[in-house]
Design an enzyme around this catalytic site. Sequence first.
Site, PDB file in Angstrom:
ATOM      1  N   VAL A  45       0.438  -8.245  -8.566  1.00 31.28           N
ATOM      2  CA  VAL A  45       1.581  -8.412  -9.466  1.00 31.28           C
ATOM      3  C   VAL A  45       1.752  -9.893  -9.836  1.00 31.28           C
ATOM      4  CG1 VAL A  45       3.379  -8.536  -7.665  1.00 31.28           C
ATOM      5  CG2 VAL A  45       3.929  -7.607  -9.911  1.00 31.28           C
ATOM      6  N   ASP A  46       1.414 -10.768  -8.919  1.00 34.78           N
ATOM      7  CA  ASP A  46       1.501 -12.220  -9.157  1.00 34.78           C
ATOM      8  C   ASP A  46       0.586 -12.612 -10.333  1.00 34.78           C
ATOM      9  OD1 ASP A  46       2.074 -14.909  -8.738  1.00 34.78           O
ATOM     10  OD2 ASP A  46       0.912 -15.078  -6.883  1.00 34.78           O
ATOM     11  N   ILE A  67       5.660  -4.305 -14.215  1.00 31.16           N
ATOM     12  CA  ILE A  67       6.922  -5.062 -14.163  1.00 31.16           C
ATOM     13  C   ILE A  67       6.996  -6.123 -15.273  1.00 31.16           C
ATOM     14  CG2 ILE A  67       6.229  -6.913 -12.544  1.00 31.16           C
ATOM     15  CD1 ILE A  67       8.911  -6.276 -11.012  1.00 31.16           C
ATOM     16  N   GLY A  72       0.772  -4.505  -1.169  1.00 30.70           N
ATOM     17  CA  GLY A  72      -0.571  -4.518  -1.756  1.00 30.70           C
ATOM     18  C   GLY A  72      -1.532  -5.189  -0.791  1.00 30.70           C
ATOM     19  N   VAL A  73      -2.094  -6.323  -1.215  1.00 29.59           N
ATOM     20  CA  VAL A  73      -3.055  -7.024  -0.339  1.00 29.59           C
ATOM     21  C   VAL A  73      -2.442  -7.468   0.975  1.00 29.59           C
ATOM     22  CG1 VAL A  73      -4.847  -7.844  -1.896  1.00 29.59           C
ATOM     23  CG2 VAL A  73      -2.734  -9.111  -1.735  1.00 29.59           C
ATOM     24  N   ASN A 133       2.478 -15.899  -3.220  1.00 38.07           N
ATOM     25  CA  ASN A 133       1.987 -16.429  -1.936  1.00 38.07           C
ATOM     26  C   ASN A 133       2.612 -17.804  -1.711  1.00 38.07           C
ATOM     27  OD1 ASN A 133       0.238 -18.503  -3.140  1.00 38.07           O
ATOM     28  ND2 ASN A 133      -0.944 -16.744  -3.860  1.00 38.07           N
TER      29      ASN A 133
HETATM   30  N1  AR6 Z   1       3.812  -4.304 -11.915  1.00 39.30           N
HETATM   31  C1  AR6 Z   1       4.434  -3.773 -10.850  1.00 39.30           C
HETATM   32  N2  AR6 Z   1       3.872  -3.660  -9.634  1.00 39.30           N
HETATM   33  C2  AR6 Z   1       2.595  -4.098  -9.501  1.00 39.30           C
HETATM   34  C3  AR6 Z   1       1.878  -4.682 -10.571  1.00 39.30           C
HETATM   35  C4  AR6 Z   1       2.538  -4.775 -11.820  1.00 39.30           C
HETATM   36  N3  AR6 Z   1       1.948  -5.306 -12.890  1.00 39.30           N
HETATM   37  N4  AR6 Z   1       0.641  -5.027 -10.107  1.00 39.30           N
HETATM   38  C5  AR6 Z   1       0.587  -4.667  -8.809  1.00 39.30           C
HETATM   39  N5  AR6 Z   1       1.761  -4.098  -8.447  1.00 39.30           N
HETATM   40  P1  AR6 Z   1       0.469  -7.223  -4.409  1.00 39.30           P
HETATM   41  P2  AR6 Z   1       1.538  -8.421  -1.937  1.00 39.30           P
HETATM   42  C6  AR6 Z   1       2.180  -3.581  -7.134  1.00 39.30           C
HETATM   43  O1  AR6 Z   1      -0.893  -7.133  -3.802  1.00 39.30           O
HETATM   44  O2  AR6 Z   1       1.059  -7.282  -1.121  1.00 39.30           O
HETATM   45  C7  AR6 Z   1      -1.225 -11.861  -4.695  1.00 39.30           C
HETATM   46  O3  AR6 Z   1      -2.537 -12.305  -4.798  1.00 39.30           O
HETATM   47  C8  AR6 Z   1       1.113  -3.159  -6.155  1.00 39.30           C
HETATM   48  O4  AR6 Z   1       0.645  -1.859  -6.469  1.00 39.30           O
HETATM   49  O5  AR6 Z   1       0.593  -7.696  -5.802  1.00 39.30           O
HETATM   50  O6  AR6 Z   1       2.929  -8.930  -1.713  1.00 39.30           O
HETATM   51  C9  AR6 Z   1      -0.272 -12.986  -4.330  1.00 39.30           C
HETATM   52  O7  AR6 Z   1      -0.673 -14.213  -4.912  1.00 39.30           O
HETATM   53  C10 AR6 Z   1       1.896  -3.177  -4.854  1.00 39.30           C
HETATM   54  O8  AR6 Z   1       2.662  -1.985  -4.730  1.00 39.30           O
HETATM   55  O9  AR6 Z   1       1.415  -8.201  -3.524  1.00 39.30           O
HETATM   56  C11 AR6 Z   1      -0.350 -13.021  -2.850  1.00 39.30           C
HETATM   57  O10 AR6 Z   1      -1.475 -13.766  -2.413  1.00 39.30           O
HETATM   58  C12 AR6 Z   1       2.877  -4.340  -5.052  1.00 39.30           C
HETATM   59  O11 AR6 Z   1       2.847  -4.630  -6.456  1.00 39.30           O
HETATM   60  C13 AR6 Z   1      -0.540 -11.586  -2.464  1.00 39.30           C
HETATM   61  O12 AR6 Z   1      -1.136 -10.957  -3.600  1.00 39.30           O
HETATM   62  C14 AR6 Z   1       2.540  -5.593  -4.283  1.00 39.30           C
HETATM   63  O13 AR6 Z   1       1.127  -5.791  -4.264  1.00 39.30           O
HETATM   64  C15 AR6 Z   1       0.765 -10.878  -2.185  1.00 39.30           C
HETATM   65  O14 AR6 Z   1       0.504  -9.604  -1.681  1.00 39.30           O
END
Ligand code: AR6
Length: 162
Positions: free
Chosen positions: A31-32, A9, A117-118, A22
């Site tokens: 992604v963050d 993204i 994700g997480v 978060n």
């Molecule tokens: N571009 C697009 N999508 C992505 C990217 C990227 N570069 N990287 C990961 N994803 P997550 P959550 C997808 O874990 O579950 C963080 O530590 C990934 O495959 O990023 O909302 C925050 O600080 C998944 O489908 O977010 C929070 O503590 C989606 O993004 C926590 O994680 C969301 O995965 C938030 O957890």
Amino acid sequence: MITVTQADITTLHVDAIVNAANNSLLGGGGVDGAIHHAAGLRLLAACRPLNGCETGQAKITPGFDLPATWVIHTVGPVWQDGQQHEAELLASCYQTAFELAKQHEVRTIAFPAISTGVYGFPKQQAAEIAINAMRRFESQFDEIIACCFSEDDRALYQSLLD
Ligand code: AR6
């Protein structure tokens, strides 16, 4: 128009990208982490005075070194057992992000799969919530992009849209 793409993204040239943040809004993994890394340290400096964000709400900052003009930071729910208002809170993330985008005259916006994700939200149900929100706002934007990181997610979103 709603489109589904498989991409990082942080590479998208849109008016706004949405961050799955978060409650601290001070960065993290997934992604963050990618967004903070690509936007540069000015993003962290812009997030600090926001004093965090409630789950299901959203706040906006500039995109700094990103190709996107804005970053809309929203905090998805951590999946527990499905009985802790997770679905409502996730729908609220999309709703508040879209409302903030409209206030900033955003025409093109990209969303990651928030909470899947997480935070462990089941992917199918999360995608249904995302697509429903996107359909509600479709007429108010030029393009809404569901930005999937994996091929599996891309196929899931595409099948729901078709
Ligand atoms: N571009 C697009 N999508 C992505 C990217 C990227 N570069 N990287 C990961 N994803 P997550 P959550 C997808 O874990 O579950 C963080 O530590 C990934 O495959 O990023 O909302 C925050 O600080 C998944 O489908 O977010 C929070 O503590 C989606 O993004 C926590 O994680 C969301 O995965 C938030 O957890």
